[in-house]
Design an enzyme around this catalytic site. Sequence first.
Site, PDB file in Angstrom:
ATOM      1  CG  LEU A 242       9.841   4.910  -1.264  1.00 29.15           C
ATOM      2  CD1 LEU A 242      11.367   4.782  -1.131  1.00 29.15           C
ATOM      3  CD2 LEU A 242       9.268   3.612  -1.832  1.00 29.15           C
TER       4      LEU A 242
ATOM      5  CG  ASP B  55       3.870  14.394  -2.395  1.00 27.77           C
ATOM      6  OD1 ASP B  55       2.859  13.982  -3.004  1.00 27.77           O
ATOM      7  OD2 ASP B  55       3.828  14.932  -1.279  1.00 27.77           O
TER       8      ASP B  55
ATOM      9  CB  SER C  91     -12.526   3.664  -2.314  1.00 23.24           C
ATOM     10  OG  SER C  91     -13.004   2.989  -1.179  1.00 23.24           O
TER      11      SER C  91
ATOM     12  CE1 TYR D 283      -8.543   5.816   0.859  1.00 26.52           C
ATOM     13  CE2 TYR D 283     -10.853   5.201   0.665  1.00 26.52           C
ATOM     14  CZ  TYR D 283      -9.529   4.998   0.330  1.00 26.52           C
ATOM     15  OH  TYR D 283      -9.186   3.985  -0.537  1.00 26.52           O
TER      16      TYR D 283
ATOM     17  CE  LYS E  26      -8.726   6.416  -3.005  1.00 30.41           C
ATOM     18  NZ  LYS E  26      -7.553   6.267  -3.897  1.00 30.41           N
TER      19      LYS E  26
ATOM     20  NE  ARG F  18     -10.030   1.333  13.084  1.00 28.48           N
ATOM     21  CZ  ARG F  18      -9.179   0.753  12.240  1.00 28.48           C
ATOM     22  NH1 ARG F  18      -9.552   0.432  11.011  1.00 28.48           N
ATOM     23  NH2 ARG F  18      -7.952   0.493  12.619  1.00 28.48           N
TER      24      ARG F  18
END
Length: 309
Positions: free
Chosen positions: A36, A56, A120, A145, A149, A272
């Site tokens: 959550l 987790d 991704s 990230y 992945k 970014r």
Amino acid sequence: MPDSPILVTGGAGFIGSTLVDALLARGCAVRVLDNLSTGKRANLPEHPRLELRVGDVADSELAREAVRGCRAVVHLAAVASVQASVEDPLGTHRSNLIGTLNLCEAMRNEGVKRVVFASSAAVYGNNGEGRAVGENTPAAPLTPYAVDKLASEHYLDFYRRQHGLEPAVFRFFNIYGPRQDPSSPYSGVISIFAERARSGLPITVFGDGEQTRDFVFVADLVAVLVQALEAPTLEAGPVNLGLGQSVSLNQLLSAVGELLGPLPPVTYLAARAGDIRHSRADNRRLLQRFQLAAPMPMKEGLARLMALS
Ligand code: NAD
Ligand code: UD1
């Protein structure tokens, strides 16, 4: 084991809860494991065939208990924000890589084989150079990230070869739709732009707005994930989950303006760090292996997101 549950990690999130709805509608029992952190209880219905475990995925005991007795797993739990990984590589690594490895071990120990994984398009970095990227385009992860992945994909392939896991690895392009949380600056750009335009709040574009993405409506993605769960056999190798279309942020803003009327002020700031310039799928492998019936046109998807239709 037709009555045993399907485990959806990250099932209280945007994509996860949409998948949970689809699985429940098909008569499946579903177990969700979610901490959550960005997901919400309110995304999930009260349903006799749905069980939520809050925790987790990187916790090995919890993951093993969650996997026990399941017939398959859909592994979506992760910090989904590329930007968050740039700011907190260690924190996101725990969820995004340790979580995957932990789940693989849990599946090995509990004898569960089928796992659908949310990788991704970020793994390609800027290697598309404006052209569509196929699965054989070399990976060039630009952010923690994307590294996590890609490493997750390799771990899943190791468990496939060594322990007989049946992974269906999808490289999601940019997914949008209802329940994508607009309240966080780390959320997907469509949800942020739509919410701010509707509320009359200023909009920030990072870069010149000419960067492009291959946006997929969440229901179209979920339909493919369900097929991967149900397929009798799966071919190895990742599958791009995109439409092969290219929309710039400036085009996106125009489309939002057409639906909602004049936009609030738009400010252009520096791009970014690690941001990908152009991202578009070569989706021939997807079309060979799965059905992608009449994907949602962008304008209609935007209208659904904004509850205008
Ligand atoms: P989301 O943030 O709505 O969903 C992620 C869910 O995982 C949340 O419910 C969150 O609470 C949960 N979670 C995060 N870390 C966890 C942990 N350590 N243990 C247990 N639960 C944890 O994001 P989403 O857009 O629904 O993304 C779902 C998956 O799809 C992610 O793996 C993301 O990387 C991947 N993905 C998303 C997109 C996209 O455009 N939305 C594109 C490519 C890949
Ligand atoms: C998104 C997903 C990521 C996924 C990847 C696959 C989220 C949060 N991120 O990353 O999980 O792996 O697609 O392609 O779902 N932007 C603005 N203004 C804003 C917000 C964003 O200009 O207020 C820009 C960003 O700088 C970027 C573009 O919009 O250039 C898209 O950003 P974002 O929606 O975060 O998606 P990705 O980084 O592509």
